[in-house]
Design an enzyme around this catalytic site. Structure first.
Site, PDB file in Angstrom:
ATOM      1  N   CYS A 144      -7.003 -37.763  42.622  1.00 39.66           N
ATOM      2  CA  CYS A 144      -6.509 -36.426  42.310  1.00 39.66           C
ATOM      3  C   CYS A 144      -5.369 -36.593  41.305  1.00 39.66           C
ATOM      4  CB  CYS A 144      -6.004 -35.780  43.604  1.00 39.66           C
ATOM      5  SG  CYS A 144      -4.828 -34.450  43.308  1.00 39.66           S
ATOM      6  N   GLU A 171     -10.057 -43.051  29.587  1.00 38.79           N
ATOM      7  CA  GLU A 171     -10.806 -41.795  29.419  1.00 38.79           C
ATOM      8  C   GLU A 171     -10.418 -40.771  30.479  1.00 38.79           C
ATOM      9  OE1 GLU A 171     -14.999 -42.625  29.188  1.00 38.79           O
ATOM     10  OE2 GLU A 171     -14.881 -43.021  27.049  1.00 38.79           O
ATOM     11  N   CYS A 192      -7.713 -29.541  45.434  1.00 41.53           N
ATOM     12  CA  CYS A 192      -7.217 -29.815  46.786  1.00 41.53           C
ATOM     13  C   CYS A 192      -5.874 -29.111  47.023  1.00 41.53           C
ATOM     14  CB  CYS A 192      -7.083 -31.323  47.000  1.00 41.53           C
ATOM     15  SG  CYS A 192      -5.654 -32.054  46.168  1.00 41.53           S
ATOM     16  N   GLU A 230     -13.853 -47.640  21.682  1.00 36.55           N
ATOM     17  CA  GLU A 230     -15.161 -47.945  22.284  1.00 36.55           C
ATOM     18  C   GLU A 230     -16.276 -47.343  21.443  1.00 36.55           C
ATOM     19  OE1 GLU A 230     -15.942 -46.814  26.331  1.00 36.55           O
ATOM     20  OE2 GLU A 230     -13.933 -47.384  26.971  1.00 36.55           O
ATOM     21  N   LYS A 251     -25.085 -52.223  34.012  1.00 41.50           N
ATOM     22  CA  LYS A 251     -25.719 -53.490  33.600  1.00 41.50           C
ATOM     23  C   LYS A 251     -26.737 -53.307  32.485  1.00 41.50           C
ATOM     24  CE  LYS A 251     -28.601 -53.446  37.779  1.00 41.50           C
ATOM     25  NZ  LYS A 251     -27.858 -52.341  38.431  1.00 41.50           N
TER      26      LYS A 251
HETATM   27  C1  GAL Z   1     -16.918 -45.017  28.515  1.00 39.62           C
HETATM   28  C2  GAL Z   1     -16.021 -45.781  29.479  1.00 39.62           C
HETATM   29  C3  GAL Z   1     -16.454 -47.223  29.626  1.00 39.62           C
HETATM   30  C4  GAL Z   1     -17.936 -47.306  29.801  1.00 39.62           C
HETATM   31  C5  GAL Z   1     -18.610 -46.644  28.628  1.00 39.62           C
HETATM   32  C6  GAL Z   1     -20.111 -46.717  28.681  1.00 39.62           C
HETATM   33  O1  GAL Z   1     -16.947 -43.676  28.834  1.00 39.62           O
HETATM   34  O2  GAL Z   1     -14.686 -45.746  29.066  1.00 39.62           O
HETATM   35  O3  GAL Z   1     -15.782 -47.793  30.725  1.00 39.62           O
HETATM   36  O4  GAL Z   1     -18.285 -46.653  30.985  1.00 39.62           O
HETATM   37  O5  GAL Z   1     -18.250 -45.298  28.589  1.00 39.62           O
HETATM   38  O6  GAL Z   1     -20.685 -46.041  27.589  1.00 39.62           O
END
Ligand code: GAL
Length: 698
Positions: free
Chosen positions: A134, A169, A179, A325, A374
């Protein structure tokens, strides 16, 4: 008060700490999320070797490491991270160290189940996955803080430490919690915002449906109710929920900033993500980071990706940001997950750099053997270093490393601002509006795409921010607009700015109360239009448009009864109940101009209208002649100008340059012609006497 220069400014627009990071990295950084806790020590040694082979110089480490770092309440286990940090330092790989708080360990949840979030129906979301906290939980923050304090003390002076990656994220899975503890925090937030119940009752229009509150304790989050909960309550709950998550970020950022005042702090955005007001967050980060996952199966994926990149650039005020990412190939979370061809991996990585990324990282370094991800691709796939994905990864790493000069350039500010506001987004898409078919992202994308295709760089910026330097501002929709922001927009237009506004804008104030008087209250004087009634359109109910110059077009999604009281019509509805009424209007104001559109025109009509607005505003596209699927962006540095030309199409394209450029990456121009194969790109460069002017045509 004089600025204390021992405390560098926070905020992605001006952080000296971020500048220090880019200097340290010295080139466009390359790397991945690195999760060594899933592997044994022999694998770590191989990882570091393979990272060196792939040109990796930055990893984001231990993002989900909490349970491995603190297996029990009073047991911190640093040995594995000590070892990994040392190995990375020895290999000259910098670390964006996670605070590791994104997935609380089972022992914490079992001891304190009240940290688990609840949905609007009162259902608890359990552990066994991730992000099960939370945002308002004091116990969660206390334990997270304890871990972060210990991490910062242990690694604060480690040579590998280059930046902090706080949380992960925020809001991705749990963006709001209903809650009782959240209810209490919501009340405290409301007291702070309104000061008194009278103010709150007025702001929320609680005289409607007998909702008047006579005590703060009566107020709850908008839990499941018989029908529409109060819209102003819902809007404030969206604001509160973004702030609650920001509070979690701030709590951890404050700790690492106290212990390591020179180390920059970031957290990763999920693009333009509705639950989290990205502009407010960017103000609190040293640099902005982004996770980009366009679908390789979507032929137009590059447009949406570019718009998100331009939010990062706008939120950073033209400073570099980090692609923290992306996927080296397939993801695992769509229904059908297609691999990303090698050419797309390269193209989309360079696309991020073109829009201002100073680093390109992937999720994740090595593919997991077990767990929920995976089958998500990784830089080292299950097939190992002989796999084509690792080879493509290593090739890009080498290519990026060959151009350190690009890291010294910046995207700078664009000349077109796309006005985008989270509060307006939240309010627009609530139920009980004239239409539930309005999506701010779809509207923004409709206006963004023609600008992108025309080679006009765009920054996403929030209304109310300083627009000096922008020539054209495009507001696809500003349903909710504060009087101050509206006034500032009007002054900017008077001073020479060109504004293009989409329908259903300037209707409601910050509390989602309709401005008194004819629509569009906040923008009526500026736009010179009065709207008597809305005629929203259902699927397939397109309306015909007649444009000045006798061209025809269509409008969808929306139409409305417009009367011009101080503007000139530039297009009309043709047929149907609004036949002959104005659909597009333009008003000259001072040295500028404000234009308005009462429908969502088809792509060609919108492109033509925006091209006219851009040319009136004195804008010239970056390329003299472009072609379908071609994207062009620019970065500027001391004495260097870099032009990025990307072919997102699957056919060969030729473009014409306006001047002479040296090739840096990809094919060389032949004279002024640049020929790009399918999904190919070129980075071109030329010297400049000094800082190049962003206004010059390429
Ligand atoms: C992002 C996240 C990562 C992984 C990735 C997979 O949203 O930060 O930990 O889950 O997506 O695409």
């Amino acid at each position: 008060m004089a600025e204390d220069d021992t405390q560098p400014q926070v905020g992605a627009m001006e952080s000296a700490r971020a500048a220090g990071l880019w200097d340290r990295l010295g080139r466009i950084a390359y790397g991945a999320d690195y999760n060594p806790e899933q592997w044994d020590e022999a694998t770590w040694a191989e990882d570091v070797k393979l990272m060196a082979g792939a040109g990796v110089n930055l990893v984001s480490l231990a993002i989900f490491g909490w349970a491995a770092l603190q297996p029990e309440r009073d047991w911190f286990e640093w040995s594995w991270l000590d070892r990994v940090m040392d190995m990375l330092a020895d290999a000259s790989i910098s670390v964006c160290l996670a605070t590791a708080t994104a997935s609380p360990p089972p022992w914490l949840v079992t001891a304190h189940p009240q940290i688990l979030p609840e949905d609007a129906d009162g259902h608890r979301l359990w552990h066994g996955s991730r992000q099960h906290f939370c945002p308002s939980s004091r116990i969660f923050r206390e334990h997270a803080g304890r871990l972060v304090e210990a991490m910062a003390a242990r690694y604060g002076s480690h040579p590998a430490l280059a930046a902090w990656h706080v949380g992960n994220e925020y809001g991705c899975h749990v963006s709001r919690c209903y809650c009782d503890e959240s209810a209490g925090a919501f009340r405290a937030w409301l007291r702070d915002r309104y000061g008194s119940l009278d103010e709150l009752n007025a702001a929320w229009s609680t005289s409607f449906w007998s909702q008047r509150y006579s005590s703060w304790d009566q107020i709850i989050p908008p839990r499941r109710a018989p029908t529409f909960p109060n819209p102003s309550q819902q809007l404030d709950f969206s604001r509160f929920s973004s702030d609650a998550l920001l509070g979690c970020f701030r709590h951890e950022a404050d700790i690492v900033r106290r212990v390591t005042p020179d180390v920059p702090v970031t957290t990763n955005f999920l693009g333009i993500f509705k639950p989290v007001d990205g502009f407010a967050w960017a103000d609190e980060e040293d640099f902005v980071s982004h996770d980009s996952y366009p679908d390789p199966a979507d032929p137009d994926a590059a447009v949406g990706a570019a718009m998100a990149f331009d939010f990062m650039r706008g939120a950073s005020g033209g400073k570099p940001w980090l692609l923290l990412e992306q996927a080296p190939s397939a993801v695992n979370w769509r229904d059908v997950n297609q691999p990303k061809p090698a050419a797309l991996y390269r193209l989309w990585s360079w696309q991020a750099v073109a829009h201002g990324a100073n680093g390109v990282l992937s999720f994740q370094w090595r593919a997991s053997r077990g767990g929920a991800e995976k089958f998500h691709s990784a830089m080292v796939p299950h097939g190992g270093a002989d796999h084509p994905v690792y080879r493509q990864v290593a090739e890009l790493g080498r290519e990026l490393a060959e151009h350190p000069e690009l890291a010294a350039t910046e995207p700078g500010r664009a000349e077109v601002a796309l006005l985008f506001d989270w509060a307006s987004w939240w309010a627009l898409e609530l139920p009980s509006r004239p239409s539930t078919r309005l999506s701010l992202l779809d509207l923004a994308r409709a206006y963004y795409e023609p600008l992108w295709r025309a080679g006009l760089p765009v920054d996403l910026v929030r209304p109310g921010s300083d627009l000096s330097g922008y020539r054209l501002a495009v507001a696809p929709n500003l349903y909710l607009l504060g009087a101050d922001a509206a006034g500032q927009l009007a002054r900017w237009v008077q001073g020479g700015g060109h504004l293009v506004t989409g329908f259903f804008s300037g209707i409601a104030d910050e509390n989602d109360r309709v401005y008194p008087g004819p629509y569009p209250g906040a923008l009526r004087e500026l736009l010179g239009v009065t709207i008597d009634q809305f005629w929203p359109l259902g699927p397939g109910d397109d309306v015909r448009l007649r444009l000045a110059g006798q061209q025809a077009g269509t409008g969808r999604c929306w139409s409305e009864e417009i009367r011009l009281h101080d503007a000139t019509a530039a297009g009309w509805f043709d047929g149907g109940p609004l036949d002959g009424r104005p659909a597009l209007a333009t008003a000259e104001r001072g040295r500028g101009r404000a234009s308005y559109c009462g429908t969502l025109p088809d792509a060609a009509t919108l492109a033509g209208w925006l091209a006219g607005a851009a040319s009136n505003a004195g804008l010239t596209p970056l390329l003299e002649r472009t072609a379908h699927g071609i994207e062009v962006q620019r970065r500027l540095g001391e004495g260097l100008e870099a032009l990025f030309v990307l072919n997102h199409d699957t056919t060969r394209r030729a473009v014409r340059l306006a001047g002479h450029w040296e090739p840096a990456v990809g094919p060389a121009p032949q004279g002024l012609e640049l020929d790009l194969g399918p999904r190919e790109l070129a980075v071109l460069r030329r010297g400049t006497g000094n800082q190049a002017s962003p206004r010059r045509n390429a």
